[in-house]
Design a protein around this motif. Structure first.
Motif, PDB file in Angstrom:
ATOM      1  N   GLN A 274      37.077   4.304 -27.381  1.00  0.00           N
ATOM      2  CA  GLN A 274      35.688   3.811 -27.836  1.00  0.00           C
ATOM      3  C   GLN A 274      35.148   5.300 -26.618  1.00  0.00           C
ATOM      4  O   GLN A 274      35.065   4.853 -25.297  1.00  0.00           O
ATOM      5  CB  GLN A 274      35.125   2.479 -27.912  1.00  0.00           C
ATOM      6  N   SER A 275      33.809   6.191 -27.054  1.00  0.00           N
ATOM      7  CA  SER A 275      33.423   6.839 -26.621  1.00  0.00           C
ATOM      8  C   SER A 275      32.280   7.270 -26.826  1.00  0.00           C
ATOM      9  O   SER A 275      32.365   7.265 -27.910  1.00  0.00           O
ATOM     10  CB  SER A 275      33.985   8.724 -26.227  1.00  0.00           C
ATOM     11  N   PRO A 276      30.909   7.479 -26.685  1.00  0.00           N
ATOM     12  CA  PRO A 276      30.643   7.681 -24.869  1.00  0.00           C
ATOM     13  C   PRO A 276      31.053   5.999 -23.819  1.00  0.00           C
ATOM     14  O   PRO A 276      30.899   4.696 -25.278  1.00  0.00           O
ATOM     15  CB  PRO A 276      29.920   8.162 -24.426  1.00  0.00           C
ATOM     16  N   ARG A 277      31.026   5.249 -23.250  1.00  0.00           N
ATOM     17  CA  ARG A 277      31.081   4.036 -23.072  1.00  0.00           C
ATOM     18  C   ARG A 277      29.768   3.566 -22.657  1.00  0.00           C
ATOM     19  O   ARG A 277      29.100   2.783 -22.934  1.00  0.00           O
ATOM     20  CB  ARG A 277      31.423   3.679 -21.212  1.00  0.00           C
ATOM     21  N   HIS A 278      28.687   4.617 -22.622  1.00  0.00           N
ATOM     22  CA  HIS A 278      27.326   4.339 -22.334  1.00  0.00           C
ATOM     23  C   HIS A 278      26.540   5.085 -23.325  1.00  0.00           C
ATOM     24  O   HIS A 278      26.884   6.320 -22.493  1.00  0.00           O
ATOM     25  CB  HIS A 278      26.554   4.109 -20.900  1.00  0.00           C
ATOM     26  N   GLU A 279      25.531   4.943 -23.621  1.00  0.00           N
ATOM     27  CA  GLU A 279      24.694   6.140 -24.191  1.00  0.00           C
ATOM     28  C   GLU A 279      23.306   5.834 -23.869  1.00  0.00           C
ATOM     29  O   GLU A 279      23.189   4.498 -24.480  1.00  0.00           O
ATOM     30  CB  GLU A 279      24.569   6.415 -25.803  1.00  0.00           C
TER      31      GLU A 279
ATOM     32  N   LEU B  24      28.651   7.560 -32.189  1.00  0.00           N
ATOM     33  CA  LEU B  24      29.703   7.181 -31.451  1.00  0.00           C
ATOM     34  C   LEU B  24      30.864   7.092 -31.938  1.00  0.00           C
ATOM     35  O   LEU B  24      31.140   7.217 -33.347  1.00  0.00           O
ATOM     36  CB  LEU B  24      29.237   5.525 -32.019  1.00  0.00           C
TER      37      LEU B  24
ATOM     38  N   CYS C  39      35.437   6.372 -32.665  1.00  0.00           N
ATOM     39  CA  CYS C  39      36.653   5.538 -31.837  1.00  0.00           C
ATOM     40  C   CYS C  39      37.858   5.835 -32.611  1.00  0.00           C
ATOM     41  O   CYS C  39      37.864   6.896 -33.436  1.00  0.00           O
ATOM     42  CB  CYS C  39      36.095   4.635 -32.705  1.00  0.00           C
TER      43      CYS C  39
ATOM     44  N   THR D  95      30.584   0.555 -26.924  1.00  0.00           N
ATOM     45  CA  THR D  95      29.880   1.550 -26.426  1.00  0.00           C
ATOM     46  C   THR D  95      28.052   0.960 -26.526  1.00  0.00           C
ATOM     47  O   THR D  95      28.126   1.067 -27.124  1.00  0.00           O
ATOM     48  CB  THR D  95      29.196   2.699 -27.389  1.00  0.00           C
ATOM     49  N   ARG D  96      27.944   0.928 -25.124  1.00  0.00           N
ATOM     50  CA  ARG D  96      26.685   0.327 -24.913  1.00  0.00           C
ATOM     51  C   ARG D  96      25.168   1.015 -25.186  1.00  0.00           C
ATOM     52  O   ARG D  96      24.661   2.211 -24.385  1.00  0.00           O
ATOM     53  CB  ARG D  96      26.109  -0.814 -23.687  1.00  0.00           C
ATOM     54  N   LEU D  97      24.765   1.200 -26.622  1.00  0.00           N
ATOM     55  CA  LEU D  97      23.839   1.975 -26.726  1.00  0.00           C
ATOM     56  C   LEU D  97      22.244   1.466 -26.158  1.00  0.00           C
ATOM     57  O   LEU D  97      21.920   0.386 -26.694  1.00  0.00           O
ATOM     58  CB  LEU D  97      23.775   1.800 -28.397  1.00  0.00           C
TER      59      LEU D  97
END
Lengths: 116, 109
Positions: A6-11, A21, A23, A111-113
């Motif tokens: 998955q990308s990004p890891r953080h947004e 997001l 995948c 992904t932490r949004l």
């Protein structure tokens, strides 16, 4: 086996902005799932695809959310426009469906949004 | 997916066996029992699953009662790294899995 990527890891984004997001499922898996996790609601299934076709999107919270799977190795989850209440960790999972033995779901690291 | 019931939290001493119970009294005949765990800030990790026979792999053992209404996940020699939230889910897999709140297992040194 690289697993589900998955990308990004953080947004981190501002309210009103579009968020995409991404995948990449495990090679050979033909089903893909998008989940969202918050403290209040836990893990929620948003939508899933079989053979690139969306099967059930009843978990998608609003029309601001959309998901696509243009080919077997890529999927996107888009939020437009984003709102602070969309802040969560979004997970993608994949599995191989078919046969007599159910294959378990394999999850990415999410992904932490954060929407401010 | 059929609903499952798990204790909210459990403690276990390091090196001992951790036995995590799960009730799934409404499970249907073709639904599997799946166990996942989630360590903070990571995605859920698959542990084991079964239909009606007991199962064992390198991570754990799964004991399913004969009537299939409950099961127990056994971590034979718990370590501090086994501290996590453990989810028991019953379902068909192909339509996605519905996660409950799970059991927060804390391994004590």
């Amino acid at each position: 086996d690289a697993g589900v990527i998955q990308s990004p890891r953080h947004e981190v984004t501002e309210m009103g902005q579009e968020v995409t997001l991404r995948c990449k499922p495990i090679s050979g898996h033909n089903s893909l799932f998008w989940y969202r996790q918050t403290m209040m609601r836990g893990l929620e299934l948003l939508i899933y695809f079989n053979n690139n076709v969306p099967i059930d999107d009843s978990g998608m919270p609003e029309d601001r959310f959309s998901a696509k799977m243009p080919n077997a190795s890529f999927s996107t989850l888009k939020i437009q426009p984003s709102e602070p209440r969309d802040s969560a960790v979004y997970f993608c999972a994949s599995t191989a469906v078919g046969g007599s033995h159910n294959s378990p779901l394999h999850f990415g690291n999410g992904t932490r949004l954060t929407v401010t | 997916d059929a609903k499952t019931t798990q204790p909210t939290s459990m403690d276990c001493a390091e090196g001992r066996a951790a036995n995590l119970p799960c009730n799934h009294s409404t499970i249907s005949g073709n639904e599997y029992v799946y166990w996942y765990r989630q360590i903070h800030s990571q995605g859920p990790q698959y542990i084991i699953h079964g239909l009606k026979n007991n199962e064992t792999n390198e991570m754990a053992s799964l004991i399913i009662t004969e009537d299939r209404k409950s099961s127990t996940l056994i971590l034979p020699h718990a370590t501090l790294r086994d501290t996590a939230v453990y989810y028991c889910i019953s379902g068909g897999g192909a339509d996605g899995l519905t996660f409950g709140k799970g059991t927060h297992l804390i391994i004590q040194p």
